[in-house]
Every structure is written in C-alpha cells, then in structure tokens.
Design a protein around this motif. Structure first.
Motif, PDB file in Angstrom:
ATOM      1  N   ALA A   1      -0.644  -2.635  -2.978  1.00 19.51           N
ATOM      2  CA  ALA A   1      -0.830  -1.555  -3.948  1.00 19.51           C
ATOM      3  C   ALA A   1       0.475  -1.214  -4.666  1.00 19.51           C
ATOM      4  CB  ALA A   1      -1.390  -0.317  -3.243  1.00 19.51           C
ATOM      5  N   ILE A   2       1.577  -1.133  -3.902  1.00 20.28           N
ATOM      6  CA  ILE A   2       2.871  -0.836  -4.529  1.00 20.28           C
ATOM      7  C   ILE A   2       3.277  -1.977  -5.453  1.00 20.28           C
ATOM      8  CG2 ILE A   2       5.305  -0.333  -4.109  1.00 20.28           C
ATOM      9  CD1 ILE A   2       4.466   0.757  -1.366  1.00 20.28           C
ATOM     10  N   ALA A   3       3.086  -3.211  -4.992  1.00 15.07           N
ATOM     11  CA  ALA A   3       3.414  -4.364  -5.834  1.00 15.07           C
ATOM     12  C   ALA A   3       2.565  -4.366  -7.098  1.00 15.07           C
ATOM     13  CB  ALA A   3       3.196  -5.653  -5.050  1.00 15.07           C
ATOM     14  N   PHE A   4       1.305  -3.970  -6.975  1.00  8.91           N
ATOM     15  CA  PHE A   4       0.434  -3.899  -8.149  1.00  8.91           C
ATOM     16  C   PHE A   4       0.954  -2.877  -9.149  1.00  8.91           C
ATOM     17  CE2 PHE A   4      -3.026  -1.482 -10.148  1.00  8.91           C
ATOM     18  CZ  PHE A   4      -3.539  -2.448 -10.982  1.00  8.91           C
ATOM     19  N   LEU A   5       1.401  -1.721  -8.670  1.00  4.15           N
ATOM     20  CA  LEU A   5       1.921  -0.702  -9.579  1.00  4.15           C
ATOM     21  C   LEU A   5       3.155  -1.200 -10.319  1.00  4.15           C
ATOM     22  CD1 LEU A   5       1.543   2.463  -7.314  1.00  4.15           C
ATOM     23  CD2 LEU A   5       0.156   1.849  -9.300  1.00  4.15           C
ATOM     24  N   LEU A   6       4.065  -1.849  -9.595  1.00  2.59           N
ATOM     25  CA  LEU A   6       5.273  -2.372 -10.238  1.00  2.59           C
ATOM     26  C   LEU A   6       4.934  -3.470 -11.229  1.00  2.59           C
ATOM     27  CD1 LEU A   6       7.671  -2.572  -7.142  1.00  2.59           C
ATOM     28  CD2 LEU A   6       7.669  -0.860  -8.961  1.00  2.59           C
TER      29      LEU A   6
ATOM     30  N   GLY B   1     -11.795  -1.076  -2.949  1.00  3.16           N
ATOM     31  CA  GLY B   1     -11.829  -0.061  -3.984  1.00  3.16           C
ATOM     32  C   GLY B   1     -10.443   0.507  -4.254  1.00  3.16           C
ATOM     33  N   PHE B   2     -10.380   1.815  -4.378  1.00  2.28           N
ATOM     34  CA  PHE B   2      -9.115   2.488  -4.665  1.00  2.28           C
ATOM     35  C   PHE B   2      -8.462   3.067  -3.407  1.00  2.28           C
ATOM     36  CE2 PHE B   2     -11.288   2.453  -8.715  1.00  2.28           C
ATOM     37  CZ  PHE B   2     -10.268   2.180  -9.621  1.00  2.28           C
ATOM     38  N   ASP B   3      -8.914   2.619  -2.237  1.00  2.45           N
ATOM     39  CA  ASP B   3      -8.376   3.173  -0.988  1.00  2.45           C
ATOM     40  C   ASP B   3      -6.881   2.906  -0.853  1.00  2.45           C
ATOM     41  OD1 ASP B   3     -10.899   4.051  -0.437  1.00  2.45           O
ATOM     42  OD2 ASP B   3     -11.370   2.447   0.997  1.00  2.45           O
ATOM     43  N   ALA B   4      -6.463   1.690  -1.204  1.00  4.30           N
ATOM     44  CA  ALA B   4      -5.048   1.338  -1.059  1.00  4.30           C
ATOM     45  C   ALA B   4      -4.169   2.183  -1.974  1.00  4.30           C
ATOM     46  CB  ALA B   4      -4.848  -0.151  -1.356  1.00  4.30           C
ATOM     47  N   LEU B   5      -4.584   2.368  -3.226  1.00  2.00           N
ATOM     48  CA  LEU B   5      -3.809   3.189  -4.144  1.00  2.00           C
ATOM     49  C   LEU B   5      -3.797   4.650  -3.711  1.00  2.00           C
ATOM     50  CD1 LEU B   5      -4.864   1.707  -7.612  1.00  2.00           C
ATOM     51  CD2 LEU B   5      -2.666   1.467  -6.462  1.00  2.00           C
ATOM     52  N   ASN B   6      -4.926   5.132  -3.223  1.00  2.00           N
ATOM     53  CA  ASN B   6      -4.979   6.518  -2.745  1.00  2.00           C
ATOM     54  C   ASN B   6      -4.053   6.720  -1.551  1.00  2.00           C
ATOM     55  OD1 ASN B   6      -6.895   7.194  -4.693  1.00  2.00           O
ATOM     56  ND2 ASN B   6      -8.622   6.693  -3.356  1.00  2.00           N
ATOM     57  N   ALA B   7      -3.993   5.710  -0.672  1.00  2.00           N
ATOM     58  CA  ALA B   7      -3.110   5.812   0.478  1.00  2.00           C
ATOM     59  C   ALA B   7      -1.643   5.821   0.059  1.00  2.00           C
ATOM     60  CB  ALA B   7      -3.380   4.653   1.440  1.00  2.00           C
ATOM     61  N   VAL B   8      -1.323   5.059  -0.979  1.00  2.00           N
ATOM     62  CA  VAL B   8       0.062   5.027  -1.469  1.00  2.00           C
ATOM     63  C   VAL B   8       0.478   6.387  -1.992  1.00  2.00           C
ATOM     64  CG1 VAL B   8       1.506   4.135  -3.332  1.00  2.00           C
ATOM     65  CG2 VAL B   8       0.173   2.558  -1.942  1.00  2.00           C
ATOM     66  N   PHE B   9      -0.374   7.002  -2.819  1.00  2.00           N
ATOM     67  CA  PHE B   9      -0.013   8.286  -3.416  1.00  2.00           C
ATOM     68  C   PHE B   9      -0.143   9.441  -2.430  1.00  2.00           C
ATOM     69  CE2 PHE B   9      -1.144   5.873  -7.313  1.00  2.00           C
ATOM     70  CZ  PHE B   9       0.081   5.999  -7.961  1.00  2.00           C
ATOM     71  N   ALA B  10      -0.797   9.191  -1.293  1.00  2.00           N
ATOM     72  CA  ALA B  10      -0.885  10.226  -0.263  1.00  2.00           C
ATOM     73  C   ALA B  10       0.312  10.200   0.675  1.00  2.00           C
ATOM     74  CB  ALA B  10      -2.180  10.060   0.535  1.00  2.00           C
ATOM     75  N   ASP B  11       1.092   9.126   0.645  1.00  2.00           N
ATOM     76  CA  ASP B  11       2.264   8.989   1.505  1.00  2.00           C
ATOM     77  C   ASP B  11       3.483   9.552   0.777  1.00  2.00           C
ATOM     78  OD1 ASP B  11       4.263   8.305   3.235  1.00  2.00           O
ATOM     79  OD2 ASP B  11       3.840   6.163   3.256  1.00  2.00           O
ATOM     80  N   ALA B  12       4.059  10.617   1.310  1.00  2.00           N
ATOM     81  CA  ALA B  12       5.189  11.272   0.644  1.00  2.00           C
ATOM     82  C   ALA B  12       6.394  10.348   0.539  1.00  2.00           C
ATOM     83  CB  ALA B  12       5.571  12.553   1.403  1.00  2.00           C
ATOM     84  N   ASP B  13       6.647   9.543   1.570  1.00  2.00           N
ATOM     85  CA  ASP B  13       7.799   8.637   1.536  1.00  2.00           C
ATOM     86  C   ASP B  13       7.624   7.560   0.472  1.00  2.00           C
ATOM     87  OD1 ASP B  13       9.135   9.977   3.575  1.00  2.00           O
ATOM     88  OD2 ASP B  13       8.109   8.828   5.138  1.00  2.00           O
ATOM     89  N   THR B  14       6.401   7.057   0.327  1.00  2.00           N
ATOM     90  CA  THR B  14       6.145   6.043  -0.692  1.00  2.00           C
ATOM     91  C   THR B  14       6.258   6.630  -2.089  1.00  2.00           C
ATOM     92  OG1 THR B  14       4.655   4.876   0.827  1.00  2.00           O
ATOM     93  CG2 THR B  14       4.506   4.322  -1.505  1.00  2.00           C
TER      94      THR B  14
END
Length: 276
Positions: free
Chosen positions: A250-255, A45-58
């Motif tokens: 998830a980061i690669a998907f956003l880019l 689902g959207f767990d990977a994207l949620n984890a990305v936006f929850a990480d301040a460094d990312t």
C-alpha cells in the motif's frame, strides 16, 4: 519517388522483432512489477490503504517523506536555475568541472552519498558535526540530513532540463532588454524566467518524483527512528521484511502513484509546449 516512399513505409521483419523485444523488455521490467504492486494492494479492497492511514507511525513517515521532498525540490529549483545561468550565461575557470560535478549524483551510489554526509556532518568524527551539535543543530539522524540527502540525489534534474533551453533561446532578447534600460533583475524576471518556465516545470516535477522515492542515502543519514526519521521508503522495507506485505504494498502504491502522476503531468506539459 512513389517507389521510394513505398519502400520506406514497408516494415522489415527485423523492425517488428525489435519492437516486440522493446515492448517485452518494458513489460517485464516495468509494467508487470508495478501492476503486481497495484493488484496486491487492492487484493482485499481498500483494507490495506485504510490500515496505512490508521497507523500513526506510517502517516508520520509519509508526512516526513512529503516534507523532505518538497523542501529538497524547492532548494534544487532555486540552485538549479542559478547553476544553469552560471553555466550558460557566464565563462569562468573550472566551468567544465562544475558541469561534470552536477552529474555526480547520477554516477555514484546513493549509499555513498549518505556515507559522505555522515563523514561531514556526523556527530561522531564528522568535520562539522560536533560543532553543529554543540550549537544545538543536528544534521545526521534528523530531518535536515534527510533533506540534504534527498536534495543531493535529485540535484541534476532541474539543471539538465534548464541548460538546453537557455542555450536554445540565446541572449538576444536579454541584450535588447538591457539596451532599453532594464536592470539585471528586471531582465531575469521578465525575459529569462518566462523563456525557461516550462523547462523549470519539467525539472521541478521530475525532482519531486525522484525525491519521493529516495531510499539509499536517506537510510544512511536518517537513523530510521520510528515516528521521527523513518521515511515512507524505509517503512516499505521494514514492513515487507516483518511480513506486513499488505502495508508495504500500500505504501509503495502511494509513492508510485505520485511518481506516475508526475510523469503524466510532464507528458501533458510537453505535449502542450510542442503544440505552441
């Protein structure tokens, strides 16, 4: 005449085989790998994207990438238009050499670009690095170095879009404007820039897409400092190597999404231009 048309419309087996080969090549090289990134991103689902936006460094890495890409795109837009006008509208010694240098970022490895910037602006042994650091300006291992590296690798894109259009529209309208008393700036703003606006838009969109995905040169000049100079592409590598594949996907998907959106925009603009 009818027989000739019938023969021209008839496709040979070689034509179908060539089409199949091209489709298979694009599928295996582009479509399938990119689709795997998408499917792995949304496997849970959207767990990977949620984890990305929850990480301040990312989030900081994504913000730095967007900032560097926008600044580099703005720089390349201004200098790209200027260089294009210089190459097409003027004649000077070394003009061909300048035109060849524009394509240099496409010919050399981004790693070489990053190393070259370090040799010029690095704090240890760089030509200008020690003087700049003594003045409180740090280029390498800081945001300015990332912007410079990004701008360097994307430099030719605006120029190569604008130059053919400038050559095609010619100078008749500009000469007519000057003969009617228009100044150089008035001619530029009212005649030249409107004539090349779509070429500039194409170049800007392609430059932005290229800037977002830059990796090699940025890796050399950034220092990859967590939360400070780590970009999104560096975050993808680090997370993948540290067995955080979901975040890497998830980061690669956003880019990739932004780049694909840029390509769609360019396609729509080209279609609109062809209709007019």
């Amino acid at each position: 005449m009818a027989d000739i048309r019938r023969i021209s419309r008839r496709k040979s087996p070689f034509t179908y085989a060539l089409r199949l080969l091209v489709i298979a090549y694009l599928f295996l090289l582009v479509a399938w790998p990119v689709s795997l990134v998408v499917t792995n991103t949304f496997e849970n689902g959207f767990d990977a994207l949620n984890a990305v936006f929850a990480d301040a460094d990312t989030v900081a890495a994504l913000r730095l990438t967007a900032t560097a890409a926008v600044i580099a795109t703005a720089i390349n837009t201004v200098f790209g238009i200027t260089i294009s006008l210089l190459l097409v509208r003027t004649t000077f010694p070394g003009q061909r050499l300048l035109g060849s240098l524009i394509d240099l970022p496409l010919a050399i490895s981004p790693i070489v670009v990053g190393l070259s910037l370090v040799l010029v602006y690095g704090g240890r042994g760089g030509w200008f690095g020690p003087a700049l650091e003594s003045a409180g300006v740090q280029i390498i291992f800081a945001t300015p170095g990332i912007v410079m590296a990004t701008a360097f690798v994307a430099l030719p894109l605006v120029v190569r879009e604008v130059v053919p259009v400038l050559e095609e529209i010619g100078t008749e309208q500009e000469q007519a404007a000057r003969s009617l008393g228009a100044s150089g700036w008035q001619t530029l703003w009212r005649i030249t820039l409107p004539g090349i606006k779509w070429a500039v838009v194409y170049g800007v969109v392609l430059t932005l897409a290229r800037s977002l995905g830059e990796f090699g040169a940025v890796k050399v000049v950034s220092g990859n400092i967590l939360g400070e100079t780590r970009t999104a592409t560096l975050a993808v590598e680090e997370k993948y190597l540290n067995w955080e594949q979901e975040s890497a996907y998830a980061i690669a998907f956003l880019l990739a999404s932004v780049s694909v959106l840029c390509i769609i925009v360019v396609s729509l603009l080209r279609t609109r231009t062809e209709r007019h």
